[in-house]
Scaffold this motif. Sequence first.
Motif, PDB file in Angstrom:
ATOM      1  N   GLU A 176      -8.453  28.471   2.647  1.00  0.00           N
ATOM      2  CA  GLU A 176      -7.413  29.300   2.058  1.00  0.00           C
ATOM      3  C   GLU A 176      -6.432  28.483   1.050  1.00  0.00           C
ATOM      4  OE1 GLU A 176      -9.462  31.066   4.897  1.00  0.00           O
ATOM      5  OE2 GLU A 176      -8.048  30.287   5.601  1.00  0.00           O
ATOM      6  N   GLY A 177      -7.184  26.966   1.686  1.00  0.00           N
ATOM      7  CA  GLY A 177      -6.032  25.966   0.948  1.00  0.00           C
ATOM      8  C   GLY A 177      -4.712  25.391   1.737  1.00  0.00           C
ATOM      9  N   LYS A 178      -4.449  26.039   2.647  1.00  0.00           N
ATOM     10  CA  LYS A 178      -3.419  25.478   3.584  1.00  0.00           C
ATOM     11  C   LYS A 178      -3.359  24.242   3.814  1.00  0.00           C
ATOM     12  CE  LYS A 178       0.345  27.946   7.023  1.00  0.00           C
ATOM     13  NZ  LYS A 178       0.538  28.817   8.434  1.00  0.00           N
ATOM     14  N   VAL A 179      -2.293  23.597   3.968  1.00  0.00           N
ATOM     15  CA  VAL A 179      -2.325  22.267   4.075  1.00  0.00           C
ATOM     16  C   VAL A 179      -1.542  22.138   5.630  1.00  0.00           C
ATOM     17  CG1 VAL A 179      -1.085  20.100   4.007  1.00  0.00           C
ATOM     18  CG2 VAL A 179      -2.279  21.533   1.714  1.00  0.00           C
ATOM     19  N   GLY A 180      -2.659  21.847   6.552  1.00  0.00           N
ATOM     20  CA  GLY A 180      -1.017  21.344   7.819  1.00  0.00           C
ATOM     21  C   GLY A 180      -1.232  20.097   8.636  1.00  0.00           C
ATOM     22  N   PRO A 181      -0.332  19.973   9.409  1.00  0.00           N
ATOM     23  CA  PRO A 181      -0.211  18.587  10.407  1.00  0.00           C
ATOM     24  C   PRO A 181      -1.226  18.085  10.732  1.00  0.00           C
ATOM     25  CG  PRO A 181       0.680  20.483  11.829  1.00  0.00           C
ATOM     26  CD  PRO A 181      -0.079  20.950  10.356  1.00  0.00           C
ATOM     27  N   ILE A 182      -0.269  17.211  10.681  1.00  0.00           N
ATOM     28  CA  ILE A 182      -1.570  15.497  11.564  1.00  0.00           C
ATOM     29  C   ILE A 182      -0.121  14.467  12.434  1.00  0.00           C
ATOM     30  CG2 ILE A 182      -3.204  15.544   9.405  1.00  0.00           C
ATOM     31  CD1 ILE A 182      -0.410  13.315   9.723  1.00  0.00           C
ATOM     32  N   GLY A 183      -1.224  13.350  12.394  1.00  0.00           N
ATOM     33  CA  GLY A 183      -0.411  12.826  13.681  1.00  0.00           C
ATOM     34  C   GLY A 183      -1.285  11.102  12.957  1.00  0.00           C
ATOM     35  N   GLY A 184       0.251  10.247  13.358  1.00  0.00           N
ATOM     36  CA  GLY A 184       0.338   9.173  13.028  1.00  0.00           C
ATOM     37  C   GLY A 184       1.221   8.977  11.894  1.00  0.00           C
ATOM     38  N   ILE A 185       2.085   9.530  10.959  1.00  0.00           N
ATOM     39  CA  ILE A 185       2.539  10.035   9.702  1.00  0.00           C
ATOM     40  C   ILE A 185       3.196   8.381   8.893  1.00  0.00           C
ATOM     41  CG2 ILE A 185       4.619  10.664  10.455  1.00  0.00           C
ATOM     42  CD1 ILE A 185       2.205  11.269   7.251  1.00  0.00           C
ATOM     43  N   PRO A 186       3.821   7.735  10.170  1.00  0.00           N
ATOM     44  CA  PRO A 186       4.565   6.511  10.052  1.00  0.00           C
ATOM     45  C   PRO A 186       3.274   5.542   9.707  1.00  0.00           C
ATOM     46  CG  PRO A 186       5.143   7.024  12.161  1.00  0.00           C
ATOM     47  CD  PRO A 186       3.710   8.197  11.613  1.00  0.00           C
ATOM     48  N   GLN A 187       2.137   5.034  11.002  1.00  0.00           N
ATOM     49  CA  GLN A 187       1.619   4.110  10.378  1.00  0.00           C
ATOM     50  C   GLN A 187       0.523   4.644   9.173  1.00  0.00           C
ATOM     51  OE1 GLN A 187       2.001   5.513  13.433  1.00  0.00           O
ATOM     52  NE2 GLN A 187       3.534   3.908  13.716  1.00  0.00           N
ATOM     53  N   LYS A 188       0.615   5.517   8.462  1.00  0.00           N
ATOM     54  CA  LYS A 188      -0.537   5.957   7.536  1.00  0.00           C
ATOM     55  C   LYS A 188       0.382   5.651   6.504  1.00  0.00           C
ATOM     56  CE  LYS A 188      -3.555   9.641   9.462  1.00  0.00           C
ATOM     57  NZ  LYS A 188      -3.736  10.736  10.046  1.00  0.00           N
ATOM     58  N   MET A 189       1.555   6.089   6.011  1.00  0.00           N
ATOM     59  CA  MET A 189       2.714   5.903   5.176  1.00  0.00           C
ATOM     60  C   MET A 189       1.893   4.425   4.922  1.00  0.00           C
ATOM     61  SD  MET A 189       6.091   8.106   5.112  1.00  0.00           S
ATOM     62  CE  MET A 189       6.334   7.153   6.491  1.00  0.00           C
ATOM     63  N   VAL A 190       2.746   3.917   5.984  1.00  0.00           N
ATOM     64  CA  VAL A 190       2.845   2.061   5.713  1.00  0.00           C
ATOM     65  C   VAL A 190       1.052   1.730   5.046  1.00  0.00           C
ATOM     66  CG1 VAL A 190       2.729  -0.333   7.190  1.00  0.00           C
ATOM     67  CG2 VAL A 190       4.054   1.782   7.169  1.00  0.00           C
ATOM     68  N   GLY A 191       0.405   2.159   5.797  1.00  0.00           N
ATOM     69  CA  GLY A 191      -0.899   1.822   5.016  1.00  0.00           C
ATOM     70  C   GLY A 191      -1.013   2.105   3.655  1.00  0.00           C
ATOM     71  N   ALA A 192      -0.455   3.352   3.131  1.00  0.00           N
ATOM     72  CA  ALA A 192      -0.477   3.484   1.541  1.00  0.00           C
ATOM     73  C   ALA A 192      -0.155   2.373   0.886  1.00  0.00           C
ATOM     74  CB  ALA A 192      -0.080   5.762   1.678  1.00  0.00           C
ATOM     75  N   ARG A 193       1.534   2.641   1.489  1.00  0.00           N
ATOM     76  CA  ARG A 193       2.523   1.601   0.618  1.00  0.00           C
ATOM     77  C   ARG A 193       0.993   0.440   0.349  1.00  0.00           C
ATOM     78  NH1 ARG A 193       4.233   0.798  -3.145  1.00  0.00           N
ATOM     79  NH2 ARG A 193       5.973   0.065  -3.823  1.00  0.00           N
ATOM     80  N   ASN A 194       0.591  -0.282   1.163  1.00  0.00           N
ATOM     81  CA  ASN A 194      -0.108  -1.668   1.524  1.00  0.00           C
ATOM     82  C   ASN A 194      -0.503  -1.170   0.285  1.00  0.00           C
ATOM     83  OD1 ASN A 194       1.838  -2.978   3.348  1.00  0.00           O
ATOM     84  ND2 ASN A 194       0.375  -2.190   5.098  1.00  0.00           N
ATOM     85  N   ALA A 195      -1.950  -0.184   0.359  1.00  0.00           N
ATOM     86  CA  ALA A 195      -2.754   0.149  -0.842  1.00  0.00           C
ATOM     87  C   ALA A 195      -2.372   0.329  -2.334  1.00  0.00           C
ATOM     88  CB  ALA A 195      -4.225   0.821  -0.073  1.00  0.00           C
ATOM     89  N   GLY A 196      -1.408  -0.088  -2.192  1.00  0.00           N
ATOM     90  CA  GLY A 196      -0.457   0.273  -4.114  1.00  0.00           C
ATOM     91  C   GLY A 196       0.321   1.023  -4.251  1.00  0.00           C
ATOM     92  N   ALA A 197      -0.021   2.769  -3.049  1.00  0.00           N
ATOM     93  CA  ALA A 197       0.387   4.111  -2.935  1.00  0.00           C
ATOM     94  C   ALA A 197       2.077   4.240  -3.513  1.00  0.00           C
ATOM     95  CB  ALA A 197      -0.228   5.103  -2.270  1.00  0.00           C
ATOM     96  N   THR A 198       2.229   4.540  -4.824  1.00  0.00           N
ATOM     97  CA  THR A 198       3.678   4.980  -4.541  1.00  0.00           C
ATOM     98  C   THR A 198       4.151   6.310  -4.651  1.00  0.00           C
ATOM     99  OG1 THR A 198       3.778   5.725  -6.818  1.00  0.00           O
ATOM    100  CG2 THR A 198       4.355   3.291  -6.622  1.00  0.00           C
ATOM    101  N   ILE A 199       3.108   7.282  -4.351  1.00  0.00           N
ATOM    102  CA  ILE A 199       3.565   8.832  -4.363  1.00  0.00           C
ATOM    103  C   ILE A 199       2.514   8.889  -2.801  1.00  0.00           C
ATOM    104  CG2 ILE A 199       2.730  11.287  -4.793  1.00  0.00           C
ATOM    105  CD1 ILE A 199       2.824   9.546  -7.547  1.00  0.00           C
ATOM    106  N   PHE A 200       3.628  10.126  -2.421  1.00  0.00           N
ATOM    107  CA  PHE A 200       2.501  10.467  -0.962  1.00  0.00           C
ATOM    108  C   PHE A 200       2.942  11.294  -0.028  1.00  0.00           C
ATOM    109  CE2 PHE A 200       1.928  10.392   3.773  1.00  0.00           C
ATOM    110  CZ  PHE A 200       0.773   9.624   3.524  1.00  0.00           C
TER     111      PHE A 200
END
Length: 346
Positions: free
Chosen positions: A274-298
């Motif tokens: 139905e398109g509902k977004v749910g929570p996940i684990g490891g958010i601090p590490q995932k944000m670091v990985g995203a920024r290291n890959a060049g992402a500016t929006i998370f």
Amino acid sequence: MSRRALTLLVSGFLVLALGIVGALVDVPYVVLSPGPTENTLGDIDKEPVIKITGRETYPTTGSLRLVTVAYQGGPTSQIDLLTALRGWIDPTIAVVPQETIFAPDRSQKEVEEENTIEMTNSQDDATAAALNELKIPYESVVTVASVVKGKPADGKIKQGDRIVSVDGKPVTKTTEVGDIVRAREPGDEVTFGIKRGEEELDVTMKTADSGGQPIVGVNMRPGYEFPFDVEINVGDVGGPSAGLMFSLGIVDKLTPGSLTGGKQIAGTGTITPEGKVGPIGGIPQKMVGARNAGATIFLTPAANCAEALRSVPDGLRLVKAETLNGVMRAIEALVSGKGEVPSCSG
């Protein structure tokens, strides 16, 4: 020997001894660190992450990156004390008790197998969510998630089978299957119409008694018959947390124009059909990985916003994600510079 020299010698010996002990002593912890990221609009080993056949697709730009957490340790490969100490010092790494990842009654292999199943299920749910968003119809089916050992279905029905009928009655929902079986008495025969790949067969078995209730020992989940093929290739990644990014990638490929407007976007979150977004684990590490890959929006699940705000890397903008439709409207606002963009800060 002077007192100072003796002190230095003893201190050096103690440091060496502690280092040796630290390298030899295993500890029941798991180290979580930023894992690899993959652009759902791109390729892995020259193969598209999302491959759609049987339906027209369109060129895309920018990136919609799924993010992962790498782990080190576990019941069969425990880390040493020095590795844990290094993790405790590094702010981008988390060191957690082993039982938070691997329950005492489950092996490391069982957890990894479950993660693989969750990834497969999340891909189906993500495809269903994308098609719902685009108003593309599909059929619901009943899929066998697992079979209980020692029960009547064991050896007759397999994981991945699709249940199309019970005692000749067509079924498209798990509740329909359960209702028909529960209407029998323990020991009664019941016949399942099964689709296994391209093969169709009837499987008859006697129900077993479970507290006075008839059962066959099949665990089911909703499945789907899509009007075209959507194949998702992510290599060794497991778990359900990439669902949102899969849905966005599918929508972008099935619609003219670029959803991202060329922006570097990463995100995470489970997704329901139905398109509902749910929570996940490891958010601090995932944000670091995203920024290291060049992402500016998370893209951040709403339930993870508070945790994300405590450790968001510099240069990464957090966008609150509650539904697939809401995320798409937020990205549109970011690209156009017009409209409201939901933020984790408000």
